[in-house]
Design an enzyme around this catalytic site. Structure first.
Site, mmCIF file in Angstrom:
data_model
loop_
_atom_site.group_PDB
_atom_site.id
_atom_site.type_symbol
_atom_site.label_atom_id
_atom_site.label_comp_id
_atom_site.label_asym_id
_atom_site.label_seq_id
_atom_site.Cartn_x
_atom_site.Cartn_y
_atom_site.Cartn_z
ATOM 1 N N GLU A 76 62.860 32.705 58.649
ATOM 2 C CA GLU A 76 62.047 31.618 58.083
ATOM 3 C C GLU A 76 62.626 31.079 56.776
ATOM 4 O O GLU A 76 61.939 30.371 56.036
ATOM 5 C CB GLU A 76 60.596 32.073 57.863
ATOM 6 C CG GLU A 76 59.835 32.418 59.113
ATOM 7 C CD GLU A 76 59.571 31.245 60.072
ATOM 8 O OE1 GLU A 76 60.089 30.132 59.834
ATOM 9 O OE2 GLU A 76 58.873 31.466 61.065
ATOM 10 N N HIS A 97 51.107 37.655 59.111
ATOM 11 C CA HIS A 97 50.475 37.382 60.408
ATOM 12 C C HIS A 97 49.137 38.122 60.470
ATOM 13 O O HIS A 97 48.821 38.748 61.471
ATOM 14 C CB HIS A 97 51.373 37.872 61.557
ATOM 15 C CG HIS A 97 52.670 37.141 61.685
ATOM 16 N ND1 HIS A 97 53.621 37.494 62.615
ATOM 17 C CD2 HIS A 97 53.171 36.072 61.021
ATOM 18 C CE1 HIS A 97 54.654 36.672 62.508
ATOM 19 N NE2 HIS A 97 54.416 35.808 61.546
ATOM 20 N N HIS A 159 50.334 30.972 64.687
ATOM 21 C CA HIS A 159 51.397 31.804 64.122
ATOM 22 C C HIS A 159 50.900 32.684 62.973
ATOM 23 O O HIS A 159 50.809 33.893 63.125
ATOM 24 C CB HIS A 159 52.532 30.857 63.693
ATOM 25 C CG HIS A 159 53.699 31.502 63.031
ATOM 26 N ND1 HIS A 159 54.869 30.844 62.793
ATOM 27 C CD2 HIS A 159 53.877 32.744 62.528
ATOM 28 C CE1 HIS A 159 55.719 31.657 62.191
ATOM 29 N NE2 HIS A 159 55.131 32.812 62.008
HETATM 30 ZN ZN LIG Z 1 55.805 34.455 61.002
#
Ligand SMILES: [Zn+2]
Length: 217
Positions: A76, A97, A159
């Site tokens: 990311e 998450h 997500h």
């Molecule tokens: Zn993630």
């Protein structure tokens, strides 16, 4: 090794999100801007948070070059870079998450400002950035398009959650409060009413919180 303080913040925070079950396994990621430099320290991709060391952190410049570190940075990284480039007030980003916040991300529903601590620590409803696959530049674009000038938290559709702050402690606090708010909002929904705070109270609570705490005389 340079930037020890920043590396240490990132490592400690990564270990805490794992211990607090805000993520499972190696999911999630943490980064810290190196002040006055176009650089950031970010967790490496797919490594166990509990065995990770300060040397394992990736040091990245704002053109996405690996400046220091043996391992690939978090997938990311484009998302973190986009946020730092667009928001000079943000010094750290924590991505988790956690289940209650992610439930709102799946429902494509904002997390409402229903608690005083939500008003104090976050100060705005946590919006949802439209879906794009994890690690894609499209996801970074969707985040930037949905991130208000002063927003501290944002959901990623289907997500997870992003928390942002001056440092990792701030960004982590945002994640904890967003997660707690999402949980309470879900329970309140079962009870039949989710009453949000009014905008005036949210504004005052958020302003007052900036000066909250003890100062040494
Ligand atoms: Zn993630």
């Amino acid at each position: 090794m340079k930037y020890l303080a920043e590396r240490n913040e990132v490592l400690q925070t990564a270990q805490e999100i794992s211990a607090a079950r805000l993520v499972n396994g190696t999911w999630g990621n943490v980064s810290r801007r190196v002040d006055e430099q176009p650089l950031m320290v970010i967790t490496p991709s797919g490594m166990d948070y509990n065995t990770m060391t300060l040397e394992d952190m990736a040091l990245i410049d704002f053109d996405f070059n690996l400046v220091e570190g043996e391992y690939k940075p978090s997938s990311e990284t484009p998302l973190h870079l986009a946020i730092y480039k667009n928001r000079s007030d943000i010094g750290a980003i924590v991505h988790v998450h956690s289940p209650w916040a992610t439930a709102f991300a799946v429902a494509h529903q904002d997390i409402p400002v229903i608690l005083e601590e939500t008003a104090q620590v976050i100060g705005h409803p946590v919006k949802v950035a439209s879906y794009a696959r994890c690690g894609s530049s499209e996801l970074a674009t969707n985040v930037i398009n949905n991130l208000g000038k002063h927003d501290k938290a944002l959901l990623l559709a289907n997500h997870g959650l992003l928390g942002m702050g001056k440092n990792t402690a701030d960004a982590l606090r945002v994640c904890y409060i967003a997660e707690k708010t999402a949980m309470i909002a879900s329970y309140a929904t079962m009870l039949g009413a989710v009453n949000t705070l009014n905008p005036e109270d949210i504004k005052v609570l958020s302003e007052e919180f900036k000066y909250y705490g003890q100062k040494k005389k």
